[in-house]
Write an enzyme that holds these catalytic residues in place. Structure first.
Site, PDB file in Angstrom:
ATOM      1  N   GLY A  12       0.782  -1.239   0.000  1.00  0.00           N
ATOM      2  CA  GLY A  12       0.000   0.000   0.000  1.00  0.00           C
ATOM      3  C   GLY A  12       0.810   1.283   0.000  1.00  0.00           C
ATOM      4  N   ASN A  14       1.592   3.066  -2.619  1.00  0.00           N
ATOM      5  CA  ASN A  14       0.880   4.001  -3.505  1.00  0.00           C
ATOM      6  C   ASN A  14      -0.390   4.513  -2.837  1.00  0.00           C
ATOM      7  OD1 ASN A  14       2.095   4.343  -6.318  1.00  0.00           O
ATOM      8  ND2 ASN A  14       2.327   2.143  -5.958  1.00  0.00           N
ATOM      9  N   MET A  84      -4.953  -6.868  -6.962  1.00  0.00           N
ATOM     10  CA  MET A  84      -4.565  -8.007  -7.785  1.00  0.00           C
ATOM     11  C   MET A  84      -5.732  -8.796  -8.377  1.00  0.00           C
ATOM     12  SD  MET A  84      -1.497  -7.468  -7.867  1.00  0.00           S
ATOM     13  CE  MET A  84      -0.221  -6.590  -6.966  1.00  0.00           C
ATOM     14  N   ARG A  85      -6.938  -8.330  -8.219  1.00  0.00           N
ATOM     15  CA  ARG A  85      -8.079  -9.068  -8.772  1.00  0.00           C
ATOM     16  C   ARG A  85      -8.678  -8.327  -9.964  1.00  0.00           C
ATOM     17  NH1 ARG A  85      -9.846 -13.300  -5.488  1.00  0.00           N
ATOM     18  NH2 ARG A  85      -8.888 -13.246  -3.429  1.00  0.00           N
ATOM     19  N   ASN A 101      -6.109   2.441 -12.832  1.00  0.00           N
ATOM     20  CA  ASN A 101      -5.133   1.476 -12.319  1.00  0.00           C
ATOM     21  C   ASN A 101      -3.732   1.959 -12.624  1.00  0.00           C
ATOM     22  OD1 ASN A 101      -4.208  -1.055 -11.238  1.00  0.00           O
ATOM     23  ND2 ASN A 101      -3.858  -1.774 -13.338  1.00  0.00           N
ATOM     24  N   HIS A 103       0.142   0.299 -13.328  1.00  0.00           N
ATOM     25  CA  HIS A 103       0.823  -0.957 -13.637  1.00  0.00           C
ATOM     26  C   HIS A 103       2.325  -0.687 -13.754  1.00  0.00           C
ATOM     27  CE1 HIS A 103       1.059  -5.075 -15.063  1.00  0.00           C
ATOM     28  NE2 HIS A 103       1.988  -4.635 -15.900  1.00  0.00           N
ATOM     29  N   ASP A 144      -5.314  -5.029 -17.522  1.00  0.00           N
ATOM     30  CA  ASP A 144      -4.309  -4.105 -18.073  1.00  0.00           C
ATOM     31  C   ASP A 144      -4.587  -3.639 -19.497  1.00  0.00           C
ATOM     32  OD1 ASP A 144      -2.929  -4.508 -15.666  1.00  0.00           O
ATOM     33  OD2 ASP A 144      -1.875  -6.231 -16.483  1.00  0.00           O
ATOM     34  N   HIS A 170       8.760   2.054  -8.326  1.00  0.00           N
ATOM     35  CA  HIS A 170       7.926   2.575  -7.244  1.00  0.00           C
ATOM     36  C   HIS A 170       8.115   4.091  -7.084  1.00  0.00           C
ATOM     37  CE1 HIS A 170       6.548  -1.105  -4.857  1.00  0.00           C
ATOM     38  NE2 HIS A 170       5.523  -0.313  -4.905  1.00  0.00           N
TER      39      HIS A 170
END
Ligand code: GAR
Length: 187
Positions: A12, A14, A84-85, A101, A103, A144, A170
């Protein structure tokens, strides 16, 4: 004031940047952190920043409970931060252009099912890439593949491990994600 929900499955970092960025913001606030992982570090980060959290099971995404929770909380924008879902089509349609999102690669390269976190960085290094980066994109009901809003690049060094590349990526994510979300709010 726009109401943001952040969904995250992991540490977490981000999510924390987003909560901090919007803590005193005139346009929006992170009002909910949702997670499908009871031990996710993001839950502690939300607690520390006094943001309410919501824990759910994977099946709650598919049975509509998560959607009902988001609608009940009058969420305007859903921000995925290491979630991740797969987001079900019903939720995508309920929030048109309002799920975003991040990525950790330059999509469409190194995206899709199973491509998350360190798996991405390992694949980038194994392929001998000399650059990688981040992609911020709208979410559709396939992994994605939604419309790309923003990308930024960083080098991949010969000495890189998946961990060192993850750190560089990151840093890019933390620098850009809150601003990209802010742009989407004002678009
Ligand atoms: C981030 O690097 C994000 O891009 C990635 O998970 C990490 C979460 O880090 N997301 C994906 O791989 C999505 N397919 P964080 O928990 O420290 O924010």
């Amino acid at each position: 004031m726009k109401r943001i929900a952040v969904l995250a499955s992991g540490s977490g970092t981000n999510a924390q940047r987003l909560m901090e960025h919007f803590a005193q913001h005139p346009l929006a606030q992170v009002v909910l952190v949702g997670s499908d992982q009871p031990r996710a570090g993001v839950l502690q980060r939300a607690w520390d920043l006094h943001v309410p959290s919501y824990l759910f099971a994977g099946k709650n995404l598919r049975d509509g409970s998560v959607l009902r929770e988001l609608q009940g909380q009058r969420i305007d924008l859903v921000v995925l931060a290491g979630f991740m879902r797969l987001i079900p089509a019903e939720m995508v349609h309920a929030f048109p252009g309002r799920i975003v999102n991040i990525h950790p690669s330059l999509l469409p390269m190194y995206g899709g099912k199973g491509m998350f976190g360190e798996h991405v960085h390992r694949a980038v290094i194994a392929a001998g890439e000399t650059e990688s980066g981040i992609t911020i994109h709208l979410v559709n009901d396939r992994y994605d593949e939604g419309r790309i809003l923003f990308q930024a690049k960083c080098p991949v060094l010969p000495s890189d491990t998946p961990g060192s590349l993850a750190d560089r990526v990151h840093a890019l994510e933390h620098a850009h994600y809150p601003h990209a979300v802010e742009s989407l709010l004002t678009a």
